[in-house]
Scaffold this motif. Structure first.
Motif, short mmCIF file in Angstrom:
data_model
loop_
_atom_site.label_atom_id
_atom_site.label_comp_id
_atom_site.label_asym_id
_atom_site.label_seq_id
_atom_site.Cartn_x
_atom_site.Cartn_y
_atom_site.Cartn_z
N SER A 1 0.86 -1.19 0.00
CA SER A 1 0.00 0.00 0.00
C SER A 1 0.89 1.23 0.00
CB SER A 1 -0.92 0.03 1.22
OG SER A 1 -1.66 1.24 1.24
N PHE A 2 0.51 2.22 -0.79
CA PHE A 2 1.24 3.47 -0.80
C PHE A 2 0.56 4.53 0.05
CE2 PHE A 2 2.43 1.73 -5.12
CZ PHE A 2 3.68 1.29 -4.70
N ARG A 3 -0.54 4.18 0.67
CA ARG A 3 -1.25 5.10 1.54
C ARG A 3 -0.87 4.84 2.99
NH1 ARG A 3 -7.47 5.23 -0.53
NH2 ARG A 3 -7.20 3.05 -1.04
N ASP B 1 1.12 9.94 15.84
CA ASP B 1 0.18 9.99 14.72
C ASP B 1 -0.61 8.70 14.54
OD1 ASP B 1 -0.92 11.39 12.45
OD2 ASP B 1 0.28 10.08 11.17
N ALA B 2 -0.11 7.60 15.11
CA ALA B 2 -0.74 6.28 15.03
C ALA B 2 -0.88 5.78 13.60
CB ALA B 2 -2.11 6.26 15.72
N ARG B 3 0.03 6.21 12.73
CA ARG B 3 0.00 5.75 11.34
C ARG B 3 1.40 5.40 10.87
NH1 ARG B 3 -3.57 10.19 8.13
NH2 ARG B 3 -2.35 11.59 9.46
N VAL B 4 1.45 4.50 9.88
CA VAL B 4 2.70 4.11 9.22
C VAL B 4 2.58 4.52 7.76
CG1 VAL B 4 4.09 2.13 8.47
CG2 VAL B 4 3.16 2.20 10.80
N ASP B 5 3.65 5.09 7.19
CA ASP B 5 3.58 5.66 5.84
C ASP B 5 3.73 4.57 4.79
OD1 ASP B 5 3.38 7.41 3.76
OD2 ASP B 5 5.32 8.38 4.09
N ARG C 1 11.83 1.42 5.38
CA ARG C 1 12.30 1.55 6.76
C ARG C 1 11.43 0.74 7.70
NH1 ARG C 1 13.36 8.12 6.66
NH2 ARG C 1 14.93 8.06 5.00
N ALA C 2 12.04 0.33 8.81
CA ALA C 2 11.31 -0.46 9.80
C ALA C 2 10.11 0.31 10.32
CB ALA C 2 12.24 -0.83 10.96
N MET C 3 9.02 -0.42 10.55
CA MET C 3 7.83 0.20 11.12
C MET C 3 8.02 0.47 12.60
SD MET C 3 4.84 -2.08 9.35
CE MET C 3 4.64 -2.14 7.56
N GLN C 4 7.46 1.58 13.05
CA GLN C 4 7.49 1.94 14.46
C GLN C 4 6.06 2.18 14.92
OE1 GLN C 4 10.25 5.29 14.21
NE2 GLN C 4 11.82 4.02 15.17
#
Length: 263
Positions: free
Chosen positions: A198-200, A235-239, A227-230
């Motif tokens: 997903s790009f969103r 923001d409670a979101r991952v890019d 990059r590793a997810m945090q």
């Protein structure tokens, strides 16, 4: 023997499934969230209430982040946090489809340390901790290898837009879809599909549990920037997400246009 937090999540997921099944195909009350955030049903809220009571009752010092609860800034100060989607795939649930899930994770710092994704109608329970295998109904699972030309990738239609790809068209992979994002990550983990993409921006409650399950099954798990997810972020979101076996992950990243705004 499962780690204590994993045992707690497994027990909670089973209870959540029992509650959801009372509403499934029973025409639950449904309304739209504010700001175009999609539908929610009385089942989502009933499951959320149960999970919060069950989980924070057992771990009162853990923070709480859920799609169906107001965000509480105090979670950012907690050493550990529950990240929960009470029903992932609400539209599928409302439509009477089977492919909805309960997504439950515990984080310590910014990393997931216990994860469960449970699909009660299909009888599927995925689980993982950082020092063990990913499992499906207690049996180890693993990703499969594929190339861009042979891959079957779980993704929404927007990933096919030419602006995301270096050659101004999507690579020749097959695109498939499942309604629950948490389940998509698990389907890659068990080798039924080759990647999910997903790009969103993705909400943490949709992907926290599945990210660890996919990682422990052998996938490379990153945001769209590689990059590793945090997790448990303000923001409670991952890019974006790119999740696949390492070789396919590298191919996908190599074929993508570099995002303009790194994070």
């Amino acid at each position: 023997m499962p780690a204590p937090d994993l045992t707690l999540l497994l027990d909670a997921a089973r209870g959540a499934g029992e509650i959801a099944q009372r509403y499934w195909r029973q025409e639950p009350q449904v309304w739209e969230k504010d700001h175009g955030a999609g539908p929610v049903s009385e089942a989502d809220l009933a499951v959320n209430d149960f999970l919060r009571d069950h989980l924070t009752g057992a771990r009162p010092n853990h923070g709480w982040l859920s799609e169906e609860s107001p965000d509480e800034p105090s979670r950012l100060d907690a050493t550990s946090c529950f990240i929960v989607d009470p029903i992932d795939g609400t539209r599928a649930f409302i439509d009477g489809q089977q492919g909805f899930s309960h997504s439950l994770a515990v984080t310590t710092g910014d990393r997931v340390t216990a994860a469960v994704v449970h699909l009660p109608i299909l009888g599927l329970t995925y689980a993982a901790v950082p020092d063990g295998p990913a499992t499906l109904n207690g049996q180890p699972i693993h990703v499969r290898e594929a190339t861009l030309e042979t891959a079957d990738i779980l993704a929404g239609r927007p990933v096919m837009e030419p602006g995301f790809w270096r050659d101004h068209q999507a690579p020749p992979f097959k695109r498939s879809f499942r309604p629950s994002l948490a389940w998509r990550l698990c389907l890659v983990a068990e080798g039924r599909f080759d990647a999910t993409l997903s790009f969103r921006a993705a909400w943490e409650w949709d992907i926290a549990a599945g990210s660890l399950i996919a990682e422990r099954a052998g996938a490379r798990v990153t945001n769209r920037h590689g990059r590793a997810m945090q997790f448990n972020s303000p923001d409670a979101r991952v890019d974006g997400i790119v999740i696949a076996a390492p070789a396919l992950h590298a191919e996908l990243r190599g074929a993508m246009v570099a995002p303009i705004r790194p994070v």
